[in-house]
Design a protein around this motif. Structure first.
Motif, PDB file in Angstrom:
ATOM      1  N   CYS A  30       1.084   4.653   5.010  1.00 20.00           N
ATOM      2  CA  CYS A  30       1.394   3.648   3.845  1.00 20.00           C
ATOM      3  C   CYS A  30       0.114   3.622   2.724  1.00 20.00           C
ATOM      4  O   CYS A  30      -0.813   3.739   3.057  1.00 20.00           O
ATOM      5  N   PRO A  31       0.621   4.024   1.667  1.00 22.19           N
ATOM      6  CA  PRO A  31      -0.293   4.037   0.335  1.00 22.19           C
ATOM      7  C   PRO A  31      -0.837   2.798   0.073  1.00 22.19           C
ATOM      8  O   PRO A  31      -1.993   2.688  -0.829  1.00 22.19           O
ATOM      9  N   PHE A  32      -0.558   1.562   0.480  1.00 24.96           N
ATOM     10  CA  PHE A  32      -0.813   0.204   0.217  1.00 24.96           C
ATOM     11  C   PHE A  32      -1.942  -0.345   1.114  1.00 24.96           C
ATOM     12  O   PHE A  32      -2.905  -0.753   0.812  1.00 24.96           O
ATOM     13  N   CYS A  33      -1.387  -0.143   2.442  1.00 22.85           N
ATOM     14  CA  CYS A  33      -2.105  -0.804   3.397  1.00 22.85           C
ATOM     15  C   CYS A  33      -2.740   0.056   4.291  1.00 22.85           C
ATOM     16  O   CYS A  33      -3.533   0.022   5.235  1.00 22.85           O
ATOM     17  N   ASN A  34      -2.570   1.259   4.108  1.00 21.79           N
ATOM     18  CA  ASN A  34      -3.124   2.619   5.015  1.00 21.79           C
ATOM     19  C   ASN A  34      -2.914   2.709   6.253  1.00 21.79           C
ATOM     20  O   ASN A  34      -3.539   3.057   7.179  1.00 21.79           O
ATOM     21  N   SER A  35      -1.774   1.893   6.668  1.00 23.04           N
ATOM     22  CA  SER A  35      -1.426   2.177   8.110  1.00 23.04           C
ATOM     23  C   SER A  35      -1.083   3.594   8.278  1.00 23.04           C
ATOM     24  O   SER A  35       0.120   3.864   7.541  1.00 23.04           O
ATOM     25  N   SER A  36      -1.334   3.791   9.383  1.00 22.19           N
ATOM     26  CA  SER A  36      -0.840   5.336   9.722  1.00 22.19           C
ATOM     27  C   SER A  36       0.704   5.345  10.396  1.00 22.19           C
ATOM     28  O   SER A  36       0.756   4.397  11.227  1.00 22.19           O
ATOM     29  N   LYS A  37       1.454   5.899  10.032  1.00 24.65           N
ATOM     30  CA  LYS A  37       2.777   6.229  10.812  1.00 24.65           C
ATOM     31  C   LYS A  37       3.516   5.005  10.656  1.00 24.65           C
ATOM     32  O   LYS A  37       4.305   4.643  11.548  1.00 24.65           O
ATOM     33  N   SER A  38       3.310   4.137   9.570  1.00 31.43           N
ATOM     34  CA  SER A  38       4.009   2.764   9.640  1.00 31.43           C
ATOM     35  C   SER A  38       5.251   2.900   8.569  1.00 31.43           C
ATOM     36  O   SER A  38       6.032   1.990   8.541  1.00 31.43           O
ATOM     37  N   VAL A  39       4.935   3.841   7.824  1.00 34.27           N
ATOM     38  CA  VAL A  39       6.345   3.963   6.781  1.00 34.27           C
ATOM     39  C   VAL A  39       7.463   4.747   7.304  1.00 34.27           C
ATOM     40  O   VAL A  39       7.384   5.968   7.774  1.00 34.27           O
ATOM     41  N   ILE A  40       8.656   4.175   7.146  1.00 36.72           N
ATOM     42  CA  ILE A  40      10.045   4.777   7.544  1.00 36.72           C
ATOM     43  C   ILE A  40      10.924   4.899   6.538  1.00 36.72           C
ATOM     44  O   ILE A  40      11.046   4.019   5.815  1.00 36.72           O
ATOM     45  N   CYS A  41      11.441   6.108   6.573  1.00 44.11           N
ATOM     46  CA  CYS A  41      12.301   6.577   5.510  1.00 44.11           C
ATOM     47  C   CYS A  41      13.708   6.482   6.116  1.00 44.11           C
ATOM     48  O   CYS A  41      14.063   6.914   7.231  1.00 44.11           O
ATOM     49  N   THR A  42      14.827   5.822   5.602  1.00 43.36           N
ATOM     50  CA  THR A  42      16.306   5.749   5.763  1.00 43.36           C
ATOM     51  C   THR A  42      16.755   6.499   4.694  1.00 43.36           C
ATOM     52  O   THR A  42      16.636   6.087   3.504  1.00 43.36           O
TER      53      THR A  42
END
Length: 87
Positions: A30-42
């Motif tokens: 995530c570019p905002f909270c910098n969590s790794s592998k937390s952004v999911i694309c549908t």
């Protein structure tokens, strides 16, 4: 000692193996909270809309997609929009 041979019996032919597609990532950082592998694309190809959501901070992005669009493309569109907004 050879096993008896049966005449005219063919081995059943198996269908050709499916080409293994290179598995592209569908979870990103995530570019905002910098969590790794937390952004999911549908991807909704019927509506031609893609959606990117962070599981941690719930940042969200929607973009138009085509049948050629991969999740990584949509993710990079989002990153580009973030950079445009910050410049």
């Amino acid at each position: 000692g050879d096993p008896p041979r049966t005449m005219g019996k063919r081995k059943s032919s198996k269908p050709p193996p499916k080409k293994a597609q290179a598995k592209l990532d569908v979870s990103f950082n995530c570019p905002f909270c910098n969590s790794s592998k937390s952004v999911i694309c549908t991807m909704d190809h019927e509506k031609e809309m893609g959606n990117v959501v962070c599981n941690q901070c719930h940042a969200e992005f929607q973009g138009r997609i085509t049948h050629l669009t991969e999740p990584i493309d949509l993710y990079h569109d989002w990153i580009d929009k973030c950079e445009d907004a910050n410049s």
